[in-house]
Design a protein around this motif. Structure first.
Motif, PDB file in Angstrom:
ATOM      1  N   ALA A 183       0.813  -1.217   0.000  1.00 13.48           N
ATOM      2  CA  ALA A 183       0.000   0.000   0.000  1.00 13.48           C
ATOM      3  C   ALA A 183       0.845   1.264   0.000  1.00 13.48           C
ATOM      4  O   ALA A 183       0.395   2.318  -0.458  1.00 13.48           O
ATOM      5  N   VAL A 248      -6.989   4.916   0.713  1.00  9.81           N
ATOM      6  CA  VAL A 248      -6.448   3.557   0.658  1.00  9.81           C
ATOM      7  C   VAL A 248      -7.540   2.569   1.037  1.00  9.81           C
ATOM      8  O   VAL A 248      -8.213   2.735   2.053  1.00  9.81           O
ATOM      9  N   GLN A 269      -5.816   9.308  -6.982  1.00  7.96           N
ATOM     10  CA  GLN A 269      -4.552   8.646  -6.655  1.00  7.96           C
ATOM     11  C   GLN A 269      -4.705   7.653  -5.498  1.00  7.96           C
ATOM     12  O   GLN A 269      -3.761   7.398  -4.755  1.00  7.96           O
ATOM     13  N   VAL A 271      -5.237   4.024  -3.617  1.00  7.09           N
ATOM     14  CA  VAL A 271      -4.572   2.725  -3.721  1.00  7.09           C
ATOM     15  C   VAL A 271      -5.474   1.658  -3.114  1.00  7.09           C
ATOM     16  O   VAL A 271      -5.969   1.813  -1.988  1.00  7.09           O
ATOM     17  N   SER A 297      -4.498   2.965  -8.293  1.00  6.14           N
ATOM     18  CA  SER A 297      -3.586   1.823  -8.320  1.00  6.14           C
ATOM     19  C   SER A 297      -4.254   0.657  -7.607  1.00  6.14           C
ATOM     20  O   SER A 297      -4.737   0.814  -6.483  1.00  6.14           O
TER      21      SER A 297
END
Length: 356
Positions: A183, A248, A269, A271, A297
């Motif tokens: 991560a 995240v 952006q 994750v 991502s």
């Protein structure tokens, strides 16, 4: 913590819970093979029951049969091969030390191993996943003794961690360390953890310890969400649909529905690290424009590297006064009762345990 050195010459067989398909699990005597130059023989002190073993028994995942299940344990070394052996931190191994060991046994020679991705070795063998008639029959920890081959990563457990805290480090905590590794830095990030069983609770604690600005525990169980508060969660939700936005996403539920909702919550952006989808479930819809425009991502983590064993123990030592780790493991049951833990519904504890 030290133990009594055992005369290796007297250990020819061991009691082991052998799985022979379906719900057929019984304690049998299994031969203990002779040690090679760098092999290690360990007496199992405590084995915790990972959900993947229950998935094997109920048919959700496939593995060789018959076999000895169990891959999350702490034990005491009783013998080391004549060439000697070192743990992941370079410490010499000797009888009496408490240790944990990796799930994966890599070849160390294929392209993936040479690239440092031993968890996905092309010929990987796995503790607690090998056939009884294979070259590593005594790989599972639902037994009095377990055989650790020379390429298997081992980590020494220091005195300040109890067996109940150390045993899950060999699977749950080490896997979470690999997830956190993937991560990236979490300082100041808004983290949601989907699925707060043993791995999810460990991830909540790891994210809180890593400086996340907010950690939201997502689980349909109100009891689990409440427990997550004790492990550093700052917020909670019954569903990822109830989370507006995050930086995240750490996914441990294995639910495609929950994953779909979690991905929708990722901000720019963001994750996502997926670790819970280790059994078949429904497919999800992924909007590529959403991924591109938000620069998202998405990673998957399966198993872990040797360094994550050491990281897991370090993390548990650093947080054992902050979080009630030992409370997550139920009182151990004898080896003869392992079938009831794998087949039945043992109860609400994140981890059940066996003391062979």
């Amino acid at each position: 913590m030290t133990g009594t050195t055992v005369d290796r010459r007297r250990i020819d067989t061991t009691a082991a819970a052998v799985w022979r398909g379906g719900d057929r699990i019984a304690v049998e005597r299994v031969a203990v093979p002779p040690l090679g130059p760098a092999d290690v023989l360990v007496r199992v002190r405590l084995a915790t029951v990972c959900g993947s073993d229950r998935h094997t028994v109920n048919g959700r995942r496939r593995q060789p049969c018959p076999s000895i299940l169990g891959h999350e344990a702490v034990g005491e070394i009783v013998a080391v091969g004549h060439a000697g052996r070192r743990d992941v931190d370079g410490r010499n191994l000797h009888p009496g030390q408490r240790v944990i060991w990796s799930i994966t046994l890599p070849c160390q020679t294929c392209d993936r191993c040479l690239a440092g991705v031993t968890a996905k070795c092309r010929t990987v063998r796995k503790a607690g996943h090998e056939a009884l008639d294979s070259g590593w029959a005594l790989s599972g920890s639902y037994a009095e003794y377990v055989f650790l081959p020379s390429n298997l990563a081992i980590a020494v457990v220091d005195d300040d961690l109890s067996d109940a805290v150390a045993a899950p480090a060999a699977c749950a905590t080490a896997t979470v360390m690999a997830v956190i590794d993937r991560a990236g830095p979490l300082t100041g990030r808004r983290v949601i953890v989907v699925g707060v069983g043993m791995l999810g609770l460990s991830a909540v604690a790891a994210a809180a310890s890593a400086g996340a600005s907010a950690v939201t525990a997502v689980d349909p169980s109100a009891e689990r969400r409440l427990l997550a508060r004790r492990f550093g969660a700052t917020d909670e939700a019954a569903s990822a649909h109830d989370v507006d936005s995050c930086d995240v996403l750490l996914e441990f539920s294995g639910s495609s529905t929950a994953l779909q909702a979690g991905l929708a919550a990722l901000d720019g952006q963001g994750v996502a690290v997926l670790a819970g989808s280790v059994a078949p479930d429904a497919t999800i819809a992924l909007d590529p424009e959403h991924v591109v425009r938000r620069q998202l991502s998405i990673f998957g983590v399966h198993n872990y590297e040797p360094r994550h064993l050491s990281m897991a123990l370090s993390f548990l030592r650093a947080t054992h006064d902050r979080f009630p780790w030992a409370e997550l493991v139920a009182r151990p049951r004898p080896l003869a009762e392992v079938a009831s833990l794998l087949v039945g519904s043992p109860g609400p504890s994140p981890r059940y345990s066996v003391a062979p």
